[in-house]
Write a protein that holds these residues in place. Structure first.
Motif, PDB file in Angstrom:
ATOM      1  N   ARG A 164      -5.244  -4.249  -1.822  1.00 24.67           N
ATOM      2  CA  ARG A 164      -6.599  -3.738  -1.600  1.00 24.67           C
ATOM      3  C   ARG A 164      -7.557  -4.838  -1.154  1.00 24.67           C
ATOM      4  NH1 ARG A 164      -6.861   1.441  -3.640  1.00 24.67           N
ATOM      5  NH2 ARG A 164      -5.083   2.045  -4.948  1.00 24.67           N
ATOM      6  N   LEU A 177      -7.099   6.592   2.837  1.00 25.16           N
ATOM      7  CA  LEU A 177      -6.897   5.306   3.515  1.00 25.16           C
ATOM      8  C   LEU A 177      -6.947   5.476   5.034  1.00 25.16           C
ATOM      9  CD1 LEU A 177      -6.326   2.308   3.279  1.00 25.16           C
ATOM     10  CD2 LEU A 177      -3.879   2.827   3.101  1.00 25.16           C
ATOM     11  N   ARG A 197      -9.628   3.736   7.617  1.00 20.97           N
ATOM     12  CA  ARG A 197      -9.207   2.923   8.760  1.00 20.97           C
ATOM     13  C   ARG A 197      -9.817   3.442  10.061  1.00 20.97           C
ATOM     14  NH1 ARG A 197      -7.530  -1.751   9.346  1.00 20.97           N
ATOM     15  NH2 ARG A 197      -5.720  -1.320  10.657  1.00 20.97           N
ATOM     16  N   GLY A 237     -11.747   2.042   1.942  1.00 22.73           N
ATOM     17  CA  GLY A 237     -10.299   1.922   2.081  1.00 22.73           C
ATOM     18  C   GLY A 237      -9.670   1.149   0.938  1.00 22.73           C
ATOM     19  N   ALA A 250       0.829  -1.203   0.000  1.00 23.33           N
ATOM     20  CA  ALA A 250       0.000   0.000   0.000  1.00 23.33           C
ATOM     21  C   ALA A 250       0.865   1.255   0.000  1.00 23.33           C
ATOM     22  CB  ALA A 250      -0.923  -0.004   1.219  1.00 23.33           C
ATOM     23  N   ILE A 269      -1.749   4.260   9.483  1.00 22.04           N
ATOM     24  CA  ILE A 269      -2.677   3.284   8.913  1.00 22.04           C
ATOM     25  C   ILE A 269      -3.135   2.315  10.007  1.00 22.04           C
ATOM     26  CG2 ILE A 269      -3.019   1.549   7.118  1.00 22.04           C
ATOM     27  CD1 ILE A 269      -2.478   4.394   6.091  1.00 22.04           C
ATOM     28  N   ALA A 292      -9.046   3.326  -1.957  1.00 26.00           N
ATOM     29  CA  ALA A 292      -8.313   4.555  -1.640  1.00 26.00           C
ATOM     30  C   ALA A 292      -7.331   4.926  -2.739  1.00 26.00           C
ATOM     31  CB  ALA A 292      -7.575   4.392  -0.308  1.00 26.00           C
TER      32      ALA A 292
END
Length: 505
Positions: free
Chosen positions: A178, A114, A118, A105, A49, A63, A108
């Motif tokens: 993802r 993101l 979260r 998310g 990510a 995150i 994102a």
């Protein structure tokens, strides 16, 4: 559609055991698995990510932290809402919200998007997790069946983190990072269908209690400060004002919260839930287990991937024997040993087993084999956690009034979350500083010193974790009662029941 009425305190027994209670356990188990595995499934996907969205190493922690901050600070509110507006409604709302946040998310396109997703996941997780446990608490009222159900639930709670490591590795390596978020949508759809079909609606008899707004603000801010402060300790050091400032403010807010709970007519947390000796012992045991467990997942994950060179999938597979030991111990413990010996015997034994596993972990080095060194430690840890968690969770909600089942369940999750934040911060800081000191003292050894220093740091943390679980064993042995008193007729564990369905309008 039938509706189960909730009786006021001291009233007649409430409802017969649901004929669909084992299917309800499946639905609750799915929801619990989704919430627990999300703590680790995203960790495996973080490097991918980060590469895709282009955020920095300093930003990366948010995150994880955004989820834990929202989750940890809103748990008691989520538990109380399930008591006030109904567990079925709260459960379905939590599932839909968690799935929507996960889809957001997964789609994102920026770091901010993101992080927002979260945080939203954490908020709906705080609604869902205590409600799932409260549904289980009020569904299984026959002691023997209740023990079996909590064995399954405890196994899911303990093994979810390891399952998340495996699932995160498979999804990230074979599909895309993802999907570590999209997978929640798949699980939630199945759970929502099951919840709508299986869970009874619940209606309060008599005046509905009001939400304690001031208490909610005080405890949410206090829990936010605890989680935020200890999270900063991992990144900014223990000397930072961003570490101690929030923790000190949180302590002041906690004092104010408990003072207010003694005065208000509609407390968010009825103090009787917390002050019962057995439940206090159970909450303390869950906190200690959370403090040790999450940190060990972190260290073993780094050890297998950074030191031994495992892939994400191999790391997840390495944890499978631990899951097997946990499930086996949970079932034997709750069905055979807990009814015979009680938590006063079983929980300390589990704590000592985990402490033994920590000692085995200290023997690991840069050349350790999986079968000869890591596997025995993981199996013993699984057996220990499978002995601690179900008995603690069952004791934490045993005998609670149905009107407080949600907040009691929230306290279980809060204990685990706060314990995880404190334990990870303490042990990670100890491991990092010890490793840095070791490396500075062995610079002449060349590149190999980095790996040796990391393993040395982990070993010191394992020793402290072993001491923590020995302390937990002593605390549980002292605090738990030798015999559990029979629950009251208005309590969720009462075996004396009668059926009185009411048609819903």
């Amino acid at each position: 559609m039938t509706e189960i009425r909730t009786a006021p305190s001291g009233a007649a027994p409430l409802a017969a055991p649901s004929s669909r209670r084992w299917l309800t356990l499946v639905v609750v188990g799915l929801a619990q698995l989704m919430v627990v595995l999300d703590n680790t499934v995203v960790n495996i996907a973080l490097p991918s990510a980060q590469h895709d969205l282009g955020f920095s190493n300093g930003e990366r922690q948010w995150i994880v932290t955004a989820y834990s901050l929202a989750f940890g600070s809103l748990l008691l509110l989520g538990g109380r809402l399930s008591d006030l507006i109904g567990r079925k409604r709260t459960f379905v709302l939590g599932l839909i919200g968690f799935a929507a946040a996960s889809a957001f998310g997964g789609a994102a396109t920026s770091f901010g998007m993101l992080v927002a997703a979260r945080a939203t996941q954490g908020a709906f997780g705080a609604l869902l997790a205590p409600t799932a446990l409260a549904v289980l608490t009020t569904t299984f009222i026959v002691p023997k069946e209740r023990a079996r159900a909590f064995g399954v639930f405890g196994a899911i709670a303990g093994a979810g983190g390891a399952i998340g490591l495996l699932l995160g590795g498979v999804l990230t390596q074979d599909l895309d990072w993802r999907w570590s978020l999209y997978i929640n949508v798949v699980i939630a759809i199945a759970a929502v269908i099951g919840a709508i079909t299986l869970l009874p609606a619940m209606r309060h008899e008599g005046p509905r209690p009001r939400l304690d707004v001031l208490g909610t603000v005080l405890i949410s801010a206090a829990l936010f400060g605890v989680v935020f402060g200890f999270s900063n300790a991992e990144t900014d050091s223990w000397g930072s004002g961003w570490t101690w400032g929030p923790i000190i403010v949180a302590a002041v807010l906690l004092v104010a919260f408990f003072a207010w709970q003694r005065r208000t007519a509609h407390p968010l947390l009825p103090l009787g839930v917390l002050l019962d000796r057995n439940r206090g012992a159970a909450f303390a045991s869950v906190l200690i287990a959370g403090a040790g467990m999450f940190a060990i997942f972190l260290f073993v994950t780094y050890y297998t991937q950074s030191t031994l060179g495992y892939t994400p999938i191999q790391t997840g597979l390495a944890f499978l024997p631990m899951i097997g030991g946990l499930v086996l111990a949970a079932q034997i413990g709750t069905n055979v040993l807990l009814p015979r010996f009680g938590p006063k015997v079983l929980v300390p034994i589990g704590m000592l087993l985990v402490a033994s596993a920590m000692v085995l972990f200290t023997r690991l080095d840069v050349h350790s084999s999986y079968a000869g060194a890591l596997l025995p430690a993981l199996i013993v840890m699984g057996l220990g956690m499978g002995t601690v968690m179900p008995g603690s969770m069952q004791s934490a909600t045993l005998g609670v009034d149905r009107s407080s089942a949600g907040v009691a369940s929230a306290l279980v999750n809060t204990s685990q979350q706060v314990g995880g934040s404190i334990g990870t911060a303490l042990l990670n800081t100890l491991a990092a500083t010890t490793a840095a000191t070791f490396a500075a003292n062995h610079l002449a050894e060349g590149k190999a010193v980095v790996a040796d220093a990391a393993v040395h740091g982990y070993a010191i943390a394992y020793w402290l974790d072993a001491a923590l679980f020995v302390f937990g064993a002593l605390l549980a042995a002292i605090m738990f009662r030798r015999r559990t008193p029979a629950p009251r007729t208005d309590a969720v564990a009462s075996p004396q029941v009668s059926a009185e369905p009411v048609l819903a309008h």
